[in-house]
Design a protein around this motif. Structure first.
Motif, PDB file in Angstrom:
ATOM      1  N   PRO A  23      46.374  36.490 -43.658  1.00 44.80           N
ATOM      2  CA  PRO A  23      47.447  35.740 -44.348  1.00 44.80           C
ATOM      3  C   PRO A  23      47.548  36.095 -45.706  1.00 44.80           C
ATOM      4  N   LEU A  24      48.773  36.277 -46.226  1.00 45.65           N
ATOM      5  CA  LEU A  24      48.881  36.409 -47.740  1.00 45.65           C
ATOM      6  C   LEU A  24      49.221  35.101 -48.249  1.00 45.65           C
ATOM      7  N   PRO A  25      49.063  34.845 -49.700  1.00 45.56           N
ATOM      8  CA  PRO A  25      49.447  33.507 -50.194  1.00 45.56           C
ATOM      9  C   PRO A  25      50.823  33.060 -49.471  1.00 45.56           C
ATOM     10  N   SER A  26      50.838  31.714 -49.097  1.00 47.72           N
ATOM     11  CA  SER A  26      52.224  31.424 -48.592  1.00 47.72           C
ATOM     12  C   SER A  26      53.405  31.254 -49.806  1.00 47.72           C
ATOM     13  N   GLY A  27      54.649  31.318 -49.069  1.00 42.98           N
ATOM     14  CA  GLY A  27      55.625  31.657 -49.954  1.00 42.98           C
ATOM     15  C   GLY A  27      56.263  32.959 -50.292  1.00 42.98           C
ATOM     16  N   ILE A  28      55.317  33.941 -50.071  1.00 41.41           N
ATOM     17  CA  ILE A  28      55.657  35.425 -50.479  1.00 41.41           C
ATOM     18  C   ILE A  28      56.781  35.901 -49.896  1.00 41.41           C
TER      19      ILE A  28
END
Length: 168
Positions: free
Chosen positions: A84-89
């Motif tokens: 996962p990438l940081p949330s909200g991207i």
């Protein structure tokens, strides 16, 4: 009476300062998330291209998933578990979709692929039939970055990371 007015003025000033701090804080958090995503995609892409150069005859790819935002390394169209990438991207891509062979958008609503091959007409570690841009942004900040491949670089497999207004 004056103490009541002083207290009200103090409350209003503290409220305004808190609102300014909240806006600045969310922008800082958004910028940190964008920077973290940029580092993740940079390192994963670099490793994938290196693996394609070292392991002759294999096509190495990076799959970039849009919902939820994540990345995964792929070998000959078989991808590992997404990280996962940081949330909200928010991710927008012009690369081919995960379900298409060399060109096209099949599956691009789920993920896009950036691929390298050990040997191409352009040389070792060249592009595997694609040019494009992947743009990463976050709603809490105006900052954005993009991974650009092809264009003036041709099919050499080289790519660059650009920021803000340079993302075209």
């Amino acid at each position: 009476m004056t103490t009541l007015i002083e207290k009200l003025v103090s409350i209003v000033i503290v409220g305004e300062l808190s609102a300014i701090a909240l806006i600045g804080g969310t922008g800082l958090i958004g910028y940190a998330k964008i920077t973290g995503a940029m580092l993740q995609i940079h390192q994963t892409s670099k490793q994938s291209q290196y693996d394609a150069i070292v392991n002759y005859g294999q096509v190495r790819s990076v799959a970039i998933y849009s919902n939820p935002p994540a990345i995964a390394e792929c070998l000959d169209r078989v991808c590992s578990n997404p990280v996962p990438l940081p949330s909200g991207i928010e991710i927008k891509s012009t690369f081919r979709g995960i379900d298409s062979r060399v060109a096209g958008k099949a599956g691009s609503d789920r993920a896009t692929l950036i691929s390298w091959q050990s040997e191409t007409n352009a040389g070792i570690g060249g592009s595997h039939g694609q040019h494009g841009t992947v743009t990463f942004s976050h709603p809490w900040t105006r900052k954005k970055f993009c991974l650009v491949r092809g264009g003036a670089s041709g099919n050499t497999g080289s790519w660059s990371i650009r920021k803000d207004k340079q993302c075209k």
